[in-house]
Enzyme design. Structure first.
Site, mmCIF file in Angstrom:
data_model
loop_
_atom_site.group_PDB
_atom_site.id
_atom_site.type_symbol
_atom_site.label_atom_id
_atom_site.label_comp_id
_atom_site.label_asym_id
_atom_site.label_seq_id
_atom_site.Cartn_x
_atom_site.Cartn_y
_atom_site.Cartn_z
ATOM 1 N N GLY A 9 -0.131 -96.025 4.069
ATOM 2 C CA GLY A 9 -1.256 -95.685 3.146
ATOM 3 C C GLY A 9 -2.298 -95.031 3.887
ATOM 4 N N ALA A 10 -1.978 -94.056 5.093
ATOM 5 C CA ALA A 10 -2.789 -93.560 5.891
ATOM 6 C C ALA A 10 -3.725 -92.257 5.635
ATOM 7 C CB ALA A 10 -2.357 -93.277 7.340
ATOM 8 N N ILE A 14 -9.283 -96.925 3.527
ATOM 9 C CA ILE A 14 -9.083 -97.876 4.695
ATOM 10 C C ILE A 14 -8.200 -97.275 5.451
ATOM 11 C CG2 ILE A 14 -8.411 -99.941 5.487
ATOM 12 C CD1 ILE A 14 -11.396 -100.031 4.307
ATOM 13 N N TYR A 193 -2.911 -108.486 -8.293
ATOM 14 C CA TYR A 193 -3.580 -108.030 -6.875
ATOM 15 C C TYR A 193 -3.942 -109.247 -6.219
ATOM 16 C CZ TYR A 193 -6.517 -105.595 -3.688
ATOM 17 O OH TYR A 193 -6.892 -105.257 -2.314
#
Length: 334
Positions: A9-10, A14, A193
């Site tokens: 998730g780069a 974040i 979540y």
């Protein structure tokens, strides 16, 4: 030899901020961006290299909500690298978050207002879908896909002479009350979540118990309350405009309001510099920001027990067997 850091998730939020900050700390790193959208990943790679020309930045395509994609990415990584020094398990999803308006307004006029905004406890519910693998989307994306990635990459991670690190992006929203071993995918609840983040906390504890002696250490981190595309989608823009003065005010009373992805990565960067043996596996390390914008790291003992963590780990192993049995043998071969 360059340290190799893999970040899922780069390409945004974040993950992107972490890439920038790590290269500010050490331009000699080899960053491998593990992303679903390769167009975004290549754009991020180009920007990072433009700012840090001596760094080495590569990409690998992976969709952690799709096990065949995870297996393919793992094969590619094992062909490229002999070891991975740090793996940031950051990719995540919160689909279709809905705000409980009644809980919001009742919380605004209670003693729990700061806690409510810091953790989003009771505020958010989500509806989700079933993935192509037949699993709950939030569970597979936030937990199980990463679990399979770790399982596949064990040969690159377990080196007792030079420990490797797993760093999970967890949350203050990880609530024990929202997790059940009998329904660990949270198929019957409305807060998947929160359940998935509690599950990552359990998994991290179990991984330490099983792999510390082999040179693999796991930690969990909370970036705090960060405003990203994920959170901005919860409310209409005009509501955010109205709430921002209150949020900035609350920042003087609670340290969880990091607000920006850069601030949110404080604990993730701090973990990068720590000796793994010095960290408590039952502790969550959290990014924090003062009312005047200074960043620091705080910690909190996690509300879990090792017995539950061990049982959950066994449940994941059983699910892994089931899922692998449904995948063609050609896709299963690492």
């Amino acid at each position: 030899m360059r340290k190799v850091v893999l970040i899922t998730g780069a390409s945004s939020g974040i993950g992107l901020a972490l890439c920038k900050r790590l290269l500010e700390e050490d331009e000699e790193l080899h960053l491998c961006l593990a992303c679903r959208n390769m167009g975004k990943a290549e754009a991020v790679r180009a920007a990072l290299l433009a700012a840090h020309p001596t760094a080495e930045v590569t990409t690998v395509q992976v969709d952690v909500s799709n096990i065949p994609s995870v297996l393919e990415a793992s094969r590619e990584l094992k062909q490229r690298f002999q070891r991975l020094d740090h793996v940031y398990l950051n990719a995540g999803v919160m689909p279709n978050p809905r705000l409980n308006i009644r809980a919001l307004f009742s919380g605004l006029f209670s003693r729990k207002v700061i806690h409510m905004f810091s953790t989003a406890e009771g505020l958010l519910t989500q509806t989700e879908k079933i993935t192509a693998d037949g699993l709950q989307e939030v569970f597979e994306t936030n937990v199980f896909g990463h679990f399979i990635l770790i399982r596949e990459l064990e040969p690159l991670l377990c080196h007792s002479d030079n420990p490797s690190r797993l760093i999970w992006t967890s949350s203050r929203n990880a609530r024990k009350s929202n997790f059940s071993l009998e329904d660990f995918q949270h198929s019957k609840g409305q807060e998947p979540y929160s359940s998935s983040k509690y599950a990552t906390d359990l998994l991290s504890v179990a991984l330490n118990r099983n792999f510390n002696q082999q040179g693999l250490y796991s930690s969990v981190v909370c970036p705090g309350t960060v405003l990203t595309k994920m959170t901005y989608g919860i409310l209409p823009s005009f509501i955010w405009t109205l709430l921002m003065p209150l949020i900035w005010l609350l920042r003087f009373f609670a340290n969880a309001f990091t607000l920006t992805p850069y601030n949110g990565t404080e604990a993730l960067v701090w973990i990068f510099h720590q000796k793994p043996e010095s960290l408590n596996p039952l502790t969550k390390y959290m990014s924090a920001t003062t009312g005047f914008g200074s960043n620091y790291v705080t910690s909190q003992k996690m509300d879990l027990d090792e017995d539950t963590a061990a049982k959950f780990y066994q449940n994941l192993l059983e699910l892994e067997k089931h899922i692998r049995a449904t995948i063609p043998k050609s896709d299963n071969q690492g």
